[in-house]
Design an enzyme around this catalytic site. Structure first.
Site, PDB file in Angstrom:
ATOM      1  N   SER A 169      15.318  22.549  67.133  1.00  0.00           N
ATOM      2  CA  SER A 169      16.444  22.620  68.050  1.00  0.00           C
ATOM      3  C   SER A 169      15.988  22.854  69.484  1.00  0.00           C
ATOM      4  O   SER A 169      14.994  23.537  69.736  1.00  0.00           O
ATOM      5  CB  SER A 169      17.379  23.762  67.630  1.00  0.00           C
ATOM      6  OG  SER A 169      18.395  23.979  68.583  1.00  0.00           O
ATOM      7  N   TYR A 218      20.047  18.919  72.980  1.00  0.00           N
ATOM      8  CA  TYR A 218      21.372  19.176  73.536  1.00  0.00           C
ATOM      9  C   TYR A 218      21.387  18.648  74.964  1.00  0.00           C
ATOM     10  O   TYR A 218      20.420  18.812  75.702  1.00  0.00           O
ATOM     11  CB  TYR A 218      21.691  20.673  73.538  1.00  0.00           C
ATOM     12  CG  TYR A 218      22.174  21.209  72.219  1.00  0.00           C
ATOM     13  CD1 TYR A 218      23.309  20.687  71.608  1.00  0.00           C
ATOM     14  CD2 TYR A 218      21.519  22.274  71.590  1.00  0.00           C
ATOM     15  CE1 TYR A 218      23.770  21.182  70.403  1.00  0.00           C
ATOM     16  CE2 TYR A 218      21.968  22.784  70.383  1.00  0.00           C
ATOM     17  CZ  TYR A 218      23.098  22.245  69.794  1.00  0.00           C
ATOM     18  OH  TYR A 218      23.546  22.723  68.604  1.00  0.00           O
ATOM     19  N   THR A 274      22.440  15.590  69.844  1.00  0.00           N
ATOM     20  CA  THR A 274      23.685  16.100  69.282  1.00  0.00           C
ATOM     21  C   THR A 274      24.813  15.848  70.264  1.00  0.00           C
ATOM     22  O   THR A 274      24.727  16.238  71.431  1.00  0.00           O
ATOM     23  CB  THR A 274      23.564  17.603  68.982  1.00  0.00           C
ATOM     24  OG1 THR A 274      22.558  17.794  67.976  1.00  0.00           O
ATOM     25  CG2 THR A 274      24.870  18.170  68.477  1.00  0.00           C
ATOM     26  N   LYS A 284      23.568  12.669  66.307  1.00  0.00           N
ATOM     27  CA  LYS A 284      24.164  13.616  65.353  1.00  0.00           C
ATOM     28  C   LYS A 284      25.524  14.076  65.860  1.00  0.00           C
ATOM     29  O   LYS A 284      25.669  14.454  67.014  1.00  0.00           O
ATOM     30  CB  LYS A 284      23.239  14.822  65.170  1.00  0.00           C
ATOM     31  CG  LYS A 284      23.762  15.877  64.217  1.00  0.00           C
ATOM     32  CD  LYS A 284      22.732  16.981  64.046  1.00  0.00           C
ATOM     33  CE  LYS A 284      23.210  18.065  63.096  1.00  0.00           C
ATOM     34  NZ  LYS A 284      24.227  18.940  63.722  1.00  0.00           N
ATOM     35  N   HIS A 318      28.997  19.551  62.366  1.00  0.00           N
ATOM     36  CA  HIS A 318      28.273  20.739  62.824  1.00  0.00           C
ATOM     37  C   HIS A 318      28.456  21.904  61.852  1.00  0.00           C
ATOM     38  O   HIS A 318      28.544  23.066  62.253  1.00  0.00           O
ATOM     39  CB  HIS A 318      28.739  21.132  64.230  1.00  0.00           C
ATOM     40  CG  HIS A 318      27.630  21.618  65.117  1.00  0.00           C
ATOM     41  ND1 HIS A 318      26.985  20.805  66.018  1.00  0.00           N
ATOM     42  CD2 HIS A 318      27.050  22.830  65.245  1.00  0.00           C
ATOM     43  CE1 HIS A 318      26.062  21.503  66.668  1.00  0.00           C
ATOM     44  NE2 HIS A 318      26.082  22.740  66.211  1.00  0.00           N
TER      45      HIS A 318
END
Length: 364
Positions: free
Chosen positions: A111, A133, A159, A236, A260
């Site tokens: 992440s 992100y 994402t 995603k 999510h």
């Protein structure tokens, strides 16, 4: 001498072990969903409602579990989902879970909000995909992409379902904030101060992401990202088949059907419900993965039978990490592999590709 507790017989057993060792606020942070947690519950209910029609007299002895994801053979049609701040759960954090994934022969998705820098995660070995992100600072996005590639990440997963963080009521009621020893290690040192600032009735994590995430991510940004990286690109957070078709047209290598884990829009559909429509919409132009609610090998079989190429597994890996660090995570992935072999055998499938030809009935 106290009796040795029995080894976990299912991934759910790791949840009990994790809850026993984690502070209640941390448990709520990983276990909770948004709003009234309708979508969180729906993910499980939808998977439980998928009945798979097994084939008999198939002559299957020991099925293979290998599958190709993003052009590379994996030991399972599985990747470990991107999840933030894993040092909340165990001091070894992300490198421990990445090492367990490497031992299992499956990709680990790191992440943006990892509590360990991407360079230390890739150093654990194995395949690492970098989850991105979209940040307000475009230069920081570029820097993260360059760092991930230089560190050896083999794919980028952007994402797209977090313009703002979903309202996670458990965190709001707990006034949840990160402890001092946990930070967003991939961001500059002053970029996550808000995540540590405890305020009554406020999720500090939500306040932090609201300050650094770019809410107006658009298709032009995805096209920029596709042109910016030569690595395989996954998107995603897809639920609407129309978005899946447009992502495929933009040249992505895979879409991830995801809500999510029930942590964003409460009231969004369960992923198992929309997966077949997404598979139809992309029409073979890219791969389709599914996450949100996967809790064992039978769920992997269900997803394959609904048309997915593979799944992401999330919370169970956090439970296992909390309960036993790297060894716990390795045991969970070994258990998942054993469950998948059993499910394939019982369904009369020689491998995951055969499972994608199975028929399903929804509702019993």
């Amino acid at each position: 001498m106290a009796d040795t507790p029995p080894a976990p017989a299912s991934l759910a057993d790791f949840a009990d072990a994790a809850r026993a060792v984690l502070p209640a606020t941390v448990w709520d942070f990983i276990d909770g969903g948004s709003g009234t947690e309708t979508t969180l519950r729906a993910n499980r209910a939808a998977l439980d409602a998928v009945a798979v029609l097994p084939r008999v007299l198939a002559g299957v002895d020991t099925p293979a579990t290998t599958a190709r994801l993003l052009g590379r053979e994996q030991a399972l049609p599985v990747a470990v989902a991107p999840m933030a701040y894993q040092r909340l759960l165990h001091p070894d954090g992300e490198p421990a879970l990445a090492a367990a994934a490497a031992e299992a022969g499956v990709p680990y998705v790191a992440s943006t909000l990892s509590s360990v820098p991407i360079e230390e995660i890739t150093a654990a070995g194995g395949q690492v995909w970098f989850q991105l992100y979209w940040l307000r600072d475009r230069q920081l996005v570029c820097d993260l992409l360059d760092r991930a590639q230089a560190a050896g990440a083999t794919a980028v997963m952007v994402t797209v379902d977090v313009p703002v963080l979903g309202r996670r009521l458990r965190d709001v009621r707990n006034s949840f904030a990160l402890p001092p020893h946990v930070a967003a290690a991939n961001l500059p040192g002053d970029r996550d101060d808000l995540a540590h600032a405890g305020t009554p009735g406020v999720s500090a994590v939500a306040a932090h992401t609201g300050a650094v995430f770019a809410p107006a991510l658009g298709w032009a940004d995805l096209e920029w990202l596709r042109a910016r990286t030569t690595s395989p690109l996954l998107v995603k957070g897809i639920l609407d088949p129309r978005d899946a078709a447009r992502a495929a047209q933009a040249g992505v290598d895979a879409v991830v059907v995801s809500n999510h884990g029930g942590r964003q829009l409460d009231g969004a559909p369960a992923t198992a419900r929309v997966l077949p429509e997404v598979v139809t919409a992309v029409d073979g132009r890219c791969q389709v993965l599914m996450d949100s609610g996967v809790r064992g090998g039978t769920d992997v079989l269900r997803a394959l039978a609904l048309g997915a190429d593979g799944v992401l597994v999330g919370r169970p890996m956090l439970w296992a990490l909390a309960a036993g660090g790297r060894a716990g995570a390795r045991a969970a992935l070994e258990l998942l592999a054993a469950e998948l072999r059993d499910a394939l055998t019982l369904a009369g499938c020689a491998d995951p590709a055969a499972a994608r030809t199975l028929r399903t009935i929804t509702g019993g």
